[in-house]
Structures are given as structure tokens and as C-alpha cells.
Design a protein around this motif. Structure first.
Motif, PDB file in Angstrom:
ATOM      1  N   ILE A   4      -3.840 -38.732   2.135  1.00  0.00           N
ATOM      2  CA  ILE A   4      -4.578 -37.679   2.847  1.00  0.00           C
ATOM      3  C   ILE A   4      -3.580 -36.698   3.435  1.00  0.00           C
ATOM      4  O   ILE A   4      -2.606 -37.099   4.072  1.00  0.00           O
ATOM      5  CB  ILE A   4      -5.426 -38.258   4.007  1.00  0.00           C
ATOM      6  CG1 ILE A   4      -6.393 -39.333   3.515  1.00  0.00           C
ATOM      7  CG2 ILE A   4      -6.184 -37.143   4.719  1.00  0.00           C
ATOM      8  CD1 ILE A   4      -7.112 -40.051   4.650  1.00  0.00           C
ATOM      9  N   ARG A   5      -3.815 -35.406   3.245  1.00  0.00           N
ATOM     10  CA  ARG A   5      -3.083 -34.375   3.972  1.00  0.00           C
ATOM     11  C   ARG A   5      -4.049 -33.774   4.996  1.00  0.00           C
ATOM     12  O   ARG A   5      -5.123 -33.287   4.630  1.00  0.00           O
ATOM     13  CB  ARG A   5      -2.551 -33.289   3.039  1.00  0.00           C
ATOM     14  CG  ARG A   5      -1.751 -32.202   3.779  1.00  0.00           C
ATOM     15  CD  ARG A   5      -1.135 -31.203   2.823  1.00  0.00           C
ATOM     16  NE  ARG A   5      -0.029 -31.779   2.089  1.00  0.00           N
ATOM     17  CZ  ARG A   5       1.223 -31.844   2.562  1.00  0.00           C
ATOM     18  NH1 ARG A   5       1.500 -31.381   3.768  1.00  0.00           N
ATOM     19  NH2 ARG A   5       2.184 -32.364   1.829  1.00  0.00           N
ATOM     20  N   PHE A   6      -3.675 -33.817   6.256  1.00  0.00           N
ATOM     21  CA  PHE A   6      -4.602 -33.447   7.323  1.00  0.00           C
ATOM     22  C   PHE A   6      -4.684 -31.935   7.504  1.00  0.00           C
ATOM     23  O   PHE A   6      -3.673 -31.227   7.476  1.00  0.00           O
ATOM     24  CB  PHE A   6      -4.179 -34.100   8.641  1.00  0.00           C
ATOM     25  CG  PHE A   6      -4.199 -35.601   8.585  1.00  0.00           C
ATOM     26  CD1 PHE A   6      -5.385 -36.288   8.408  1.00  0.00           C
ATOM     27  CD2 PHE A   6      -3.020 -36.316   8.685  1.00  0.00           C
ATOM     28  CE1 PHE A   6      -5.412 -37.671   8.339  1.00  0.00           C
ATOM     29  CE2 PHE A   6      -3.029 -37.700   8.621  1.00  0.00           C
ATOM     30  CZ  PHE A   6      -4.224 -38.378   8.451  1.00  0.00           C
ATOM     31  N   LEU A   7      -5.916 -31.446   7.682  1.00  0.00           N
ATOM     32  CA  LEU A   7      -6.165 -30.041   7.959  1.00  0.00           C
ATOM     33  C   LEU A   7      -6.111 -29.814   9.461  1.00  0.00           C
ATOM     34  O   LEU A   7      -6.763 -30.534  10.231  1.00  0.00           O
ATOM     35  CB  LEU A   7      -7.540 -29.623   7.438  1.00  0.00           C
ATOM     36  CG  LEU A   7      -7.763 -29.691   5.922  1.00  0.00           C
ATOM     37  CD1 LEU A   7      -9.199 -29.288   5.609  1.00  0.00           C
ATOM     38  CD2 LEU A   7      -6.786 -28.804   5.190  1.00  0.00           C
ATOM     39  N   THR A   8      -5.339 -28.824   9.896  1.00  0.00           N
ATOM     40  CA  THR A   8      -5.280 -28.474  11.317  1.00  0.00           C
ATOM     41  C   THR A   8      -5.380 -26.968  11.462  1.00  0.00           C
ATOM     42  O   THR A   8      -4.995 -26.211  10.560  1.00  0.00           O
ATOM     43  CB  THR A   8      -3.970 -28.955  11.972  1.00  0.00           C
ATOM     44  OG1 THR A   8      -2.846 -28.343  11.319  1.00  0.00           O
ATOM     45  CG2 THR A   8      -3.843 -30.474  11.872  1.00  0.00           C
ATOM     46  N   GLY A   9      -5.908 -26.520  12.591  1.00  0.00           N
ATOM     47  CA  GLY A   9      -6.021 -25.093  12.857  1.00  0.00           C
ATOM     48  C   GLY A   9      -7.406 -24.719  13.331  1.00  0.00           C
ATOM     49  O   GLY A   9      -8.168 -25.555  13.826  1.00  0.00           O
ATOM     50  N   GLU A  10      -7.741 -23.422  13.197  1.00  0.00           N
ATOM     51  CA  GLU A  10      -9.051 -22.890  13.580  1.00  0.00           C
ATOM     52  C   GLU A  10      -9.927 -22.769  12.338  1.00  0.00           C
ATOM     53  O   GLU A  10      -9.477 -22.248  11.308  1.00  0.00           O
ATOM     54  CB  GLU A  10      -8.909 -21.504  14.203  1.00  0.00           C
ATOM     55  CG  GLU A  10      -8.346 -21.470  15.590  1.00  0.00           C
ATOM     56  CD  GLU A  10      -8.366 -20.051  16.139  1.00  0.00           C
ATOM     57  OE1 GLU A  10      -9.314 -19.698  16.870  1.00  0.00           O
ATOM     58  OE2 GLU A  10      -7.431 -19.290  15.818  1.00  0.00           O
ATOM     59  N   PHE A  11     -11.175 -23.192  12.479  1.00  0.00           N
ATOM     60  CA  PHE A  11     -12.090 -23.165  11.338  1.00  0.00           C
ATOM     61  C   PHE A  11     -13.478 -22.699  11.774  1.00  0.00           C
ATOM     62  O   PHE A  11     -13.872 -22.865  12.944  1.00  0.00           O
ATOM     63  CB  PHE A  11     -12.218 -24.558  10.715  1.00  0.00           C
ATOM     64  CG  PHE A  11     -10.914 -25.131  10.224  1.00  0.00           C
ATOM     65  CD1 PHE A  11     -10.473 -24.898   8.926  1.00  0.00           C
ATOM     66  CD2 PHE A  11     -10.122 -25.908  11.058  1.00  0.00           C
ATOM     67  CE1 PHE A  11      -9.269 -25.426   8.473  1.00  0.00           C
ATOM     68  CE2 PHE A  11      -8.924 -26.446  10.614  1.00  0.00           C
ATOM     69  CZ  PHE A  11      -8.497 -26.209   9.318  1.00  0.00           C
ATOM     70  N   VAL A  12     -14.195 -22.141  10.813  1.00  0.00           N
ATOM     71  CA  VAL A  12     -15.629 -21.881  11.015  1.00  0.00           C
ATOM     72  C   VAL A  12     -16.377 -22.402   9.794  1.00  0.00           C
ATOM     73  O   VAL A  12     -15.792 -22.577   8.711  1.00  0.00           O
ATOM     74  CB  VAL A  12     -15.954 -20.384  11.204  1.00  0.00           C
ATOM     75  CG1 VAL A  12     -15.303 -19.847  12.471  1.00  0.00           C
ATOM     76  CG2 VAL A  12     -15.567 -19.570   9.975  1.00  0.00           C
ATOM     77  N   ILE A  13     -17.647 -22.644   9.996  1.00  0.00           N
ATOM     78  CA  ILE A  13     -18.544 -22.938   8.880  1.00  0.00           C
ATOM     79  C   ILE A  13     -19.475 -21.742   8.717  1.00  0.00           C
ATOM     80  O   ILE A  13     -20.151 -21.333   9.673  1.00  0.00           O
ATOM     81  CB  ILE A  13     -19.351 -24.231   9.132  1.00  0.00           C
ATOM     82  CG1 ILE A  13     -18.396 -25.433   9.228  1.00  0.00           C
ATOM     83  CG2 ILE A  13     -20.373 -24.449   8.021  1.00  0.00           C
ATOM     84  CD1 ILE A  13     -19.101 -26.744   9.541  1.00  0.00           C
ATOM     85  N   TRP A  14     -19.469 -21.170   7.525  1.00  0.00           N
ATOM     86  CA  TRP A  14     -20.293 -20.005   7.226  1.00  0.00           C
ATOM     87  C   TRP A  14     -20.971 -20.239   5.880  1.00  0.00           C
ATOM     88  O   TRP A  14     -20.319 -20.529   4.873  1.00  0.00           O
ATOM     89  CB  TRP A  14     -19.434 -18.748   7.184  1.00  0.00           C
ATOM     90  CG  TRP A  14     -20.193 -17.487   6.884  1.00  0.00           C
ATOM     91  CD1 TRP A  14     -21.214 -16.940   7.613  1.00  0.00           C
ATOM     92  CD2 TRP A  14     -19.973 -16.600   5.785  1.00  0.00           C
ATOM     93  NE1 TRP A  14     -21.664 -15.783   7.037  1.00  0.00           N
ATOM     94  CE2 TRP A  14     -20.901 -15.535   5.903  1.00  0.00           C
ATOM     95  CE3 TRP A  14     -19.083 -16.594   4.714  1.00  0.00           C
ATOM     96  CZ2 TRP A  14     -20.968 -14.501   4.994  1.00  0.00           C
ATOM     97  CZ3 TRP A  14     -19.153 -15.554   3.798  1.00  0.00           C
ATOM     98  CH2 TRP A  14     -20.085 -14.516   3.938  1.00  0.00           C
ATOM     99  N   LYS A  15     -22.275 -20.166   5.891  1.00  0.00           N
ATOM    100  CA  LYS A  15     -23.086 -20.430   4.700  1.00  0.00           C
ATOM    101  C   LYS A  15     -22.729 -21.785   4.080  1.00  0.00           C
ATOM    102  O   LYS A  15     -22.626 -21.923   2.862  1.00  0.00           O
ATOM    103  CB  LYS A  15     -22.922 -19.304   3.677  1.00  0.00           C
ATOM    104  CG  LYS A  15     -23.483 -17.969   4.148  1.00  0.00           C
ATOM    105  CD  LYS A  15     -23.429 -16.909   3.051  1.00  0.00           C
ATOM    106  CE  LYS A  15     -24.073 -15.615   3.527  1.00  0.00           C
ATOM    107  NZ  LYS A  15     -24.035 -14.559   2.487  1.00  0.00           N
ATOM    108  N   GLY A  16     -22.504 -22.765   4.955  1.00  0.00           N
ATOM    109  CA  GLY A  16     -22.251 -24.127   4.508  1.00  0.00           C
ATOM    110  C   GLY A  16     -20.840 -24.397   4.031  1.00  0.00           C
ATOM    111  O   GLY A  16     -20.529 -25.533   3.654  1.00  0.00           O
ATOM    112  N   GLU A  17     -19.941 -23.402   4.066  1.00  0.00           N
ATOM    113  CA  GLU A  17     -18.570 -23.568   3.608  1.00  0.00           C
ATOM    114  C   GLU A  17     -17.599 -23.474   4.787  1.00  0.00           C
ATOM    115  O   GLU A  17     -17.851 -22.747   5.762  1.00  0.00           O
ATOM    116  CB  GLU A  17     -18.203 -22.498   2.566  1.00  0.00           C
ATOM    117  CG  GLU A  17     -19.049 -22.536   1.311  1.00  0.00           C
ATOM    118  CD  GLU A  17     -18.775 -23.766   0.455  1.00  0.00           C
ATOM    119  OE1 GLU A  17     -17.663 -24.307   0.535  1.00  0.00           O
ATOM    120  OE2 GLU A  17     -19.688 -24.175  -0.292  1.00  0.00           O
ATOM    121  N   ILE A  18     -16.472 -24.189   4.678  1.00  0.00           N
ATOM    122  CA  ILE A  18     -15.452 -24.182   5.725  1.00  0.00           C
ATOM    123  C   ILE A  18     -14.384 -23.148   5.395  1.00  0.00           C
ATOM    124  O   ILE A  18     -13.914 -23.058   4.249  1.00  0.00           O
ATOM    125  CB  ILE A  18     -14.804 -25.574   5.864  1.00  0.00           C
ATOM    126  CG1 ILE A  18     -15.858 -26.621   6.234  1.00  0.00           C
ATOM    127  CG2 ILE A  18     -13.702 -25.553   6.925  1.00  0.00           C
ATOM    128  CD1 ILE A  18     -15.313 -28.042   6.249  1.00  0.00           C
TER     129      ILE A  18
END
Length: 233
Positions: A4-18
Motif C-alpha cells: 500500500i502507498r498511502f495517500l496524504t493531503g487535501e481532497f474533495v469528493i465531487w460527483k462521486g470521484e476523489i
């Protein structure tokens, strides 16, 4: 365990996508999740259009010290100090816990709505989850240990009171020194060992001048976590 490579940072979900994002006053610029450098914007959307906004971090606990987790590969955890980017690695059997922490926010007012923790790995020998601790130990670039916490979780005044309760006449501390308007800096002593407490951008740090103070940082973190559910808080 799978790699696993971990995702870090700022994210939004828009129309079901990250998406990764850059924040503007009334908009978000969207980037692909793999675009960690935020180099190729896909589009801009109004803030109210997103379904969720959160920041995400990955941590691990090794020898009771919290580190930033980078990835799991070939049953080893790769991690680094929050204050030094040198990548270390240890077998999973040596790691107490690996977890992902998300802070979800109200898009309009940027108020925190919820905190979510997902445990990725928990060592069978662990009786308590480090991810559940409010206070933790970090390693500095010079090898000293330190601890930090949000002022909104434990104020500067309350932090000082708890230190005085625990160390009694062994501590020499007061709140008198200020610098740079909103930045507070205080040197204090416990058993003739010198420590520094700072408050900057809402974060309180406590660190020793030398490695001889490391054991006191361990004591302070253990005491603060124990006192968390007591009338002292």
C-alpha cells in the motif's frame, strides 16, 4: 499484507470521484489523485458543489513514537519523522500500529465536522491503539523527543497547570514570555533539565534542550493521556 502507498493531503469528493485540490476563495482547483505535485489542473468548481472535503494523513507508531507512514511494501513499513524526511523502514512485526486519519470539514465555514481513523495494521501484542491517544511523542531532527498538541484541545494555561501538578516543586515555569505577537516562547526547568514550550499557529510544542530530557517527554505524554479522562481536563 498487500503493498500500500498511502495517500496524504487535501481532497474533495465531487460527483462521486476523489480529487486533490488547491483552495481559492470561492473555488477549488481539481487535480488527479496521482498528481501529488498539483501540476496539471483538471478544472475549477465552486466550493459548495463538492460532496465532501477532508485532509488525510498516514501515521505509524514505532517504539511508542509517532511517525509519518509512507507505504507498506514486502511486509515492511516505510516511514519518516515529521521533522526529518529521511525514510526509514521496519518489518510490520516491529510496528505497533499503522493508521489513516481523516479530518472532515464544513465546506462553507471550514469548521471541523468529524475525525475518522482507519487502522491498517495493528500488532497482535498491542493492548491499546496508539491512534486513539490524544497526545503523542515525535522525534526531532536532532534526535530529541518532543510532543505537540492543538491549543483548542488543551490550552496553554491548562498545559502549564498540568505540568505544575505532575512535577510540583521539581518544575520552574511561568507564563511571562511572548514574541512576535501571536507566538509564545517559554523556557522552563524540570530537575535542572531545560525545556522549551512554544505556541504558534494554535499548536503547542514541548521539547527538551538535550537528549537527557527525552525521558521527561515520555512521562509527560503518558501523564497527559492518563489525565485525559480525569477531572483535571
Amino acid at each position: 499484507m498487500k503493498d500500500i502507498r498511502f495517500l496524504t493531503g487535501e481532497f474533495v469528493i465531487w460527483k462521486g470521484e476523489i480529487y486533490r485540490i488547491k483552495s481559492y476563495q470561492n473555488e477549488y482547483a481539481l487535480f488527479a489523485v496521482k498528481d501529488t505535485g498539483l501540476n496539471h489542473p483538471l478544472s475549477r468548481i465552486p466550493r459548495p458543489d463538492v460532496e465532501d472535503y477532508y485532509t488525510q494523513f498516514a501515521f505509524c507508531d514505532y517504539k511508542n513514537i509517532r511517525y509519518q507512514a509512507n507505504q507498506i511494501r514486502l511486509d515492511e513499513c516505510y516511514f519518516s519523522s515529521l521533522h526529518e524526511q529521511k525514510l526509514l523502514h521496519q518489518p510490520l512485526s516491529a510496528i505497533n500500529e499503522i493508521w489513516i486519519k481523516q479530518f472532515h470539514f464544513d465546506v462553507q465555514h471550514h469548521a471541523r465536522l468529524a475525525t475518522k481513523i482507519e487502522t491498517i495494521w495493528l500488532n497482535p501484542i498491542c493492548q491499546e491503539k496508539p491512534s486513539q491517544q490524544k497526545f503523542y511523542i515525535e522525534k526531532m531532527a536532532n534526535g530529541n523527543l518532543m510532543t505537540s498538541h492543538l491549543e483548542e484541545e488543551l490550552s496553554l494555561k491548562k498545559t502549564t497547570e498540568l505540568l505544575k501538578i505532575y512535577y510540583s516543586d521539581r518544575i520552574q515555569i511561568n507564563i511571562t514570555e511572548m514574541a512576535f505577537w501571536d507566538t509564545y516562547i517559554q523556557n522552563f526547568q524540570i530537575d535542572h533539565h531545560v525545556f522549551r514550550m512554544t505556541l504558534d499557529y494554535g499548536i503547542i510544542d514541548i521539547s527538551p534542550k538535550t537528549q537527557n530530557g527525552n525521558s521527561y517527554i515520555q512521562e509527560i505524554v503518558k501523564y497527559f493521556n492518563k489525565a485525559l479522562n480525569s477531572p483535571l481536563f
